[in-house]
Design an enzyme around this catalytic site. Structure first.
Site, short mmCIF file in Angstrom:
data_model
loop_
_atom_site.label_atom_id
_atom_site.label_comp_id
_atom_site.label_asym_id
_atom_site.label_seq_id
_atom_site.Cartn_x
_atom_site.Cartn_y
_atom_site.Cartn_z
N ASP A 84 -55.60 22.24 81.82
CA ASP A 84 -54.52 22.05 82.67
C ASP A 84 -54.91 21.76 84.11
O ASP A 84 -54.32 21.34 84.69
CB ASP A 84 -53.34 22.51 82.38
CG ASP A 84 -52.34 22.05 81.44
OD1 ASP A 84 -52.06 20.68 80.88
OD2 ASP A 84 -51.04 23.45 81.27
N ARG A 109 -52.14 29.76 83.28
CA ARG A 109 -52.66 28.62 83.93
C ARG A 109 -53.02 29.34 85.61
O ARG A 109 -53.38 29.09 86.51
CB ARG A 109 -51.59 27.24 84.71
CG ARG A 109 -51.53 26.87 83.59
CD ARG A 109 -50.70 25.51 84.19
NE ARG A 109 -51.71 24.27 85.42
CZ ARG A 109 -51.19 23.42 85.50
NH1 ARG A 109 -49.98 23.41 85.55
NH2 ARG A 109 -52.17 22.64 86.56
N ARG A 155 -39.97 26.39 87.73
CA ARG A 155 -40.80 26.86 87.51
C ARG A 155 -41.33 27.64 89.13
O ARG A 155 -41.09 29.20 89.03
CB ARG A 155 -42.44 25.86 88.22
CG ARG A 155 -43.13 25.13 86.77
CD ARG A 155 -42.96 26.27 85.79
NE ARG A 155 -43.84 25.82 84.00
CZ ARG A 155 -44.26 24.88 83.59
NH1 ARG A 155 -45.49 24.76 84.72
NH2 ARG A 155 -44.74 23.92 82.53
N HIS A 184 -40.36 20.31 86.01
CA HIS A 184 -41.57 19.84 87.54
C HIS A 184 -40.70 18.36 88.80
O HIS A 184 -40.73 17.89 88.55
CB HIS A 184 -42.95 19.71 88.47
CG HIS A 184 -44.03 20.43 87.39
ND1 HIS A 184 -44.92 20.79 86.77
CD2 HIS A 184 -44.05 22.05 88.01
CE1 HIS A 184 -45.76 21.61 86.90
NE2 HIS A 184 -45.65 22.57 87.93
N CYS A 278 -49.30 14.23 88.49
CA CYS A 278 -49.52 15.58 88.67
C CYS A 278 -50.35 15.66 88.69
O CYS A 278 -51.75 17.22 89.27
CB CYS A 278 -49.24 16.25 87.02
SG CYS A 278 -48.02 15.55 86.48
N1 ARG Z 1 -49.22 21.28 81.01
C1 ARG Z 1 -48.83 21.38 82.59
C2 ARG Z 1 -47.64 22.80 82.83
O1 ARG Z 1 -47.16 22.65 81.99
C3 ARG Z 1 -48.76 20.50 83.37
C4 ARG Z 1 -48.57 20.42 84.74
C5 ARG Z 1 -47.98 18.67 85.28
N2 ARG Z 1 -48.03 18.81 86.15
C6 ARG Z 1 -46.69 18.59 86.94
N3 ARG Z 1 -47.02 17.98 88.20
N4 ARG Z 1 -45.29 17.71 86.26
O2 ARG Z 1 -47.62 23.26 83.77
#
Ligand code: ARG
Length: 294
Positions: A84, A109, A155, A184, A278
């Site tokens: 990612d 991550r 998150r 996000h 992203c």
């Molecule tokens: N697979 C990644 C995650 O879930 C995608 C992140 C995409 N980033 C964003 N800012 N939406 O963390």
């Protein structure tokens, strides 16, 4: 429709001639190891294998698009085992050259943050900080003029908002996300210029919707038909708005406001729940290259 609202409607759609593009510096990470091998959001299913040549060509087109618009693109190396990392925007937020690193919620991550923090150090960003609380960088922190809008709910830890305000010296406004599809902030809200945003109200808790309505009475209101393509995961320089090619209705709304939509097909990344913003971290106040006059 009465004559007044007809007039308001007409005025709202007159393209504004005073919009200006401001050159930007972006940090991007190539999708060398991009893949979907775990599930950390609603978009991801590991059976859905990535077409890597397609992903690479879409990423290269995005880089070319920014450069053609006159922006500077810097590149950080991808790291094997971090599929990612192409979504580098989640690894920090930079304002006035000051860098706040990320702390990822998901273990998958977590290592990305250290590589990006190291890059900040090596490239002269100021006071690079490894944060105390979970924050997923520009995934959840969006700078609008002098204010930072900050997402929470899925998150970033809400305590990271005060930490960001203290480190970056900007007021931070907390917004709560409620739909796991828009996990996000940058999946539910896009910044168009220093005082204008576009967003999907349904992605926010009622009190956050109230805040947004008060702060941005002129916001562009997006619809599911565009946000399902991550249409709000856009990058604007104040005039040109780079957005997914499939977000056609939103492109029309932006054009009606005097922006220049720049559609780019970035659909391979939807498999991971990621999009254009992203993949594009803005380095605000980055000096190294501009000082050299390039
Ligand atoms: N697979 C990644 C995650 O879930 C995608 C992140 C995409 N980033 C964003 N800012 N939406 O963390």
């Amino acid at each position: 429709m009465g004559p007044e609202s007809a007039l308001e409607d007409a005025v709202g759609t007159v393209p504004r001639a005073d919009r200006r593009a401001h050159p930007r510096t972006y940090l991007m990470c190539p999708p060398t190891y991009f893949d979907v091998v775990y599930t950390i959001n609603d978009w991801m299913s590991p059976g859905d294998r990535v077409d890597r040549p397609r992903a690479l060509s879409q990423w290269a087109t995005l880089v070319d698009t920014y450069r053609a618009l006159g922006h500077q693109v810097l590149v950080i190396d991808a790291v094997e085992g971090l599929p990612d990392m192409v979504f580098v925007t989640d690894s920090g937020v930079v304002v006035d050259g000051v860098a706040l690193g990320a702390r990822y919620r998901c273990v998958q991550r977590r290592a990305e943050a250290g590589y990006v923090l190291q890059w900040f150090r090596e490239n002269g960003l100021l006071r690079p900080r490894s944060p105390r609380y979970v924050n997923e960088g520009e995934g959840d922190f969006l700078v609008v003029g002098d204010v930072i809008l900050a997402g929470t709910g899925f998150r970033s830890d809400p305590r990271s908002h005060a930490e960001a305000a203290a480190h970056l010296g900007r007021p931070v406004v907390t917004l709560t996300l409620v739909n796991p599809h828009y996990y996000h902030l940058n999946t539910a809200l896009g910044v168009l210029d220093d005082s204008t945003i576009a967003y999907l109200p349904a992605a926010f808790a009622p009190e956050s919707r109230l805040v947004l309505r008060r702060m941005f009475p002129d916001a562009v209101i997006a619809e599911h038909s565009d946000t399902q393509w991550l249409g709000l995961n856009l990058v604007s320089d104040g005039l040109h708005v780079v957005l997914p090619a499939q977000a056609t209705r939103l492109a029309g709304q932006l054009a009606a406001r005097g922006y220049h939509p720049v559609p780019v097909d970035y659909s391979e990344y939807l498999k991971a729940g990621g999009g254009i913003k992203c993949s594009t971290m803005e380095l605000r106040g980055f000096r190294r290259f501009s000082e050299m006059g390039s």
